[in-house]
Motif scaffolding. Structure first.
Motif, PDB file in Angstrom:
ATOM      1  N   MET A  33       0.830  -1.078  -0.019  1.00 46.20           N
ATOM      2  CA  MET A  33       0.124  -0.144   0.156  1.00 46.20           C
ATOM      3  C   MET A  33       0.737   1.140   0.195  1.00 46.20           C
ATOM      4  O   MET A  33       1.889   1.397   0.779  1.00 46.20           O
ATOM      5  CB  MET A  33      -1.030  -0.015   1.144  1.00 46.20           C
ATOM      6  N   PRO A  34       0.506   2.312  -0.927  1.00 45.31           N
ATOM      7  CA  PRO A  34       1.470   3.263  -0.991  1.00 45.31           C
ATOM      8  C   PRO A  34       1.573   4.275   0.314  1.00 45.31           C
ATOM      9  O   PRO A  34       0.255   4.207   0.875  1.00 45.31           O
ATOM     10  CB  PRO A  34       0.969   4.107  -2.156  1.00 45.31           C
ATOM     11  N   SER A  35       2.483   4.857   0.729  1.00 46.98           N
ATOM     12  CA  SER A  35       2.618   5.783   1.994  1.00 46.98           C
ATOM     13  C   SER A  35       1.602   7.067   1.740  1.00 46.98           C
ATOM     14  O   SER A  35       0.855   7.140   2.933  1.00 46.98           O
ATOM     15  CB  SER A  35       4.004   6.251   2.232  1.00 46.98           C
ATOM     16  N   TRP A  36       1.216   7.648   0.576  1.00 44.71           N
ATOM     17  CA  TRP A  36       0.375   8.731   0.506  1.00 44.71           C
ATOM     18  C   TRP A  36      -1.206   8.147   0.889  1.00 44.71           C
ATOM     19  O   TRP A  36      -2.069   8.672   1.488  1.00 44.71           O
ATOM     20  CB  TRP A  36       0.210   9.332  -0.787  1.00 44.71           C
ATOM     21  N   LEU A  37      -1.673   6.810   0.558  1.00 40.32           N
ATOM     22  CA  LEU A  37      -2.732   6.266   0.778  1.00 40.32           C
ATOM     23  C   LEU A  37      -3.073   5.988   2.226  1.00 40.32           C
ATOM     24  O   LEU A  37      -4.093   6.199   2.815  1.00 40.32           O
ATOM     25  CB  LEU A  37      -3.031   4.955  -0.080  1.00 40.32           C
ATOM     26  N   ILE A  38      -1.853   5.569   2.709  1.00 34.19           N
ATOM     27  CA  ILE A  38      -2.162   5.256   4.276  1.00 34.19           C
ATOM     28  C   ILE A  38      -2.281   6.793   4.988  1.00 34.19           C
ATOM     29  O   ILE A  38      -2.976   6.832   5.930  1.00 34.19           O
ATOM     30  CB  ILE A  38      -0.710   4.656   4.845  1.00 34.19           C
ATOM     31  N   LEU A  39      -1.533   7.825   4.523  1.00 35.81           N
ATOM     32  CA  LEU A  39      -2.021   9.050   5.127  1.00 35.81           C
ATOM     33  C   LEU A  39      -3.282   9.564   4.812  1.00 35.81           C
ATOM     34  O   LEU A  39      -3.868  10.267   5.783  1.00 35.81           O
ATOM     35  CB  LEU A  39      -0.729   9.948   4.515  1.00 35.81           C
ATOM     36  N   VAL A  40      -3.857   9.442   3.800  1.00 34.65           N
ATOM     37  CA  VAL A  40      -5.183   9.600   3.290  1.00 34.65           C
ATOM     38  C   VAL A  40      -6.136   9.014   4.450  1.00 34.65           C
ATOM     39  O   VAL A  40      -6.962   9.513   5.016  1.00 34.65           O
ATOM     40  CB  VAL A  40      -5.587   9.317   2.113  1.00 34.65           C
ATOM     41  N   LEU A  41      -5.889   7.861   4.720  1.00 32.06           N
ATOM     42  CA  LEU A  41      -6.679   7.119   5.657  1.00 32.06           C
ATOM     43  C   LEU A  41      -6.763   7.528   6.894  1.00 32.06           C
ATOM     44  O   LEU A  41      -7.483   7.549   7.878  1.00 32.06           O
ATOM     45  CB  LEU A  41      -6.294   5.374   5.504  1.00 32.06           C
ATOM     46  N   VAL A  42      -5.176   7.960   7.463  1.00 32.50           N
ATOM     47  CA  VAL A  42      -4.974   8.378   8.614  1.00 32.50           C
ATOM     48  C   VAL A  42      -5.822   9.509   8.930  1.00 32.50           C
ATOM     49  O   VAL A  42      -6.523   9.962   9.895  1.00 32.50           O
ATOM     50  CB  VAL A  42      -3.558   8.343   8.925  1.00 32.50           C
ATOM     51  N   GLY A  43      -5.670  10.365   7.845  1.00 26.00           N
ATOM     52  CA  GLY A  43      -6.518  11.578   7.933  1.00 26.00           C
ATOM     53  C   GLY A  43      -7.747  11.520   7.935  1.00 26.00           C
ATOM     54  O   GLY A  43      -8.380  12.463   8.627  1.00 26.00           O
ATOM     55  N   VAL A  44      -8.472  10.729   7.276  1.00 26.49           N
ATOM     56  CA  VAL A  44      -9.838  10.551   7.137  1.00 26.49           C
ATOM     57  C   VAL A  44     -10.286  10.341   8.678  1.00 26.49           C
ATOM     58  O   VAL A  44     -11.313  10.589   9.139  1.00 26.49           O
ATOM     59  CB  VAL A  44     -10.352   9.599   6.268  1.00 26.49           C
ATOM     60  N   VAL A  45      -9.421   9.214   9.148  1.00 28.70           N
ATOM     61  CA  VAL A  45     -10.019   8.712  10.422  1.00 28.70           C
ATOM     62  C   VAL A  45      -9.884   9.910  11.491  1.00 28.70           C
ATOM     63  O   VAL A  45     -10.875  10.157  12.523  1.00 28.70           O
ATOM     64  CB  VAL A  45      -9.186   7.554  10.975  1.00 28.70           C
ATOM     65  N   LEU A  46      -8.801  10.648  11.497  1.00 26.87           N
ATOM     66  CA  LEU A  46      -8.725  11.847  12.541  1.00 26.87           C
ATOM     67  C   LEU A  46      -9.523  12.837  12.384  1.00 26.87           C
ATOM     68  O   LEU A  46     -10.312  13.059  13.112  1.00 26.87           O
ATOM     69  CB  LEU A  46      -7.316  12.510  12.292  1.00 26.87           C
ATOM     70  N   VAL A  47     -10.023  13.198  11.032  1.00 19.80           N
ATOM     71  CA  VAL A  47     -11.253  14.031  10.927  1.00 19.80           C
ATOM     72  C   VAL A  47     -12.504  13.460  11.326  1.00 19.80           C
ATOM     73  O   VAL A  47     -13.316  14.308  12.241  1.00 19.80           O
ATOM     74  CB  VAL A  47     -11.294  14.176   9.410  1.00 19.80           C
ATOM     75  N   VAL A  48     -12.792  12.323  11.072  1.00 22.74           N
ATOM     76  CA  VAL A  48     -14.214  11.530  11.822  1.00 22.74           C
ATOM     77  C   VAL A  48     -13.962  11.709  13.257  1.00 22.74           C
ATOM     78  O   VAL A  48     -15.134  12.133  13.964  1.00 22.74           O
ATOM     79  CB  VAL A  48     -14.266  10.389  11.236  1.00 22.74           C
TER      80      VAL A  48
END
Length: 51
Positions: free
Chosen positions: A1-16
């Motif tokens: 899994m690319p690192s930018w995709l992991i960051l997107v997922l973490v960012g979405v979780v933090l926003v939620v």
């Protein structure tokens, strides 16, 4: 899994989590910052792979 995709997922979780908790403002800003950084990394990575 690319690192930018992991960051997107973490960012979405933090926003939620930021919306759902009392310390939301702080988590929302961290989530938005991570989303922006991950989008930039994704665009830069795509540009590099085309060359």
């Amino acid at each position: 899994m690319p690192s930018w995709l992991i960051l997107v997922l973490v960012g979405v979780v933090l926003v939620v989590l930021g919306v759902a908790t009392s310390i939301g403002q702080f988590l929302i800003w961290i989530g938005v910052a991570l989303l922006v950084v991950s989008l930039i990394l994704g665009l830069v990575g795509r540009g590099r792979s085309r060359v």
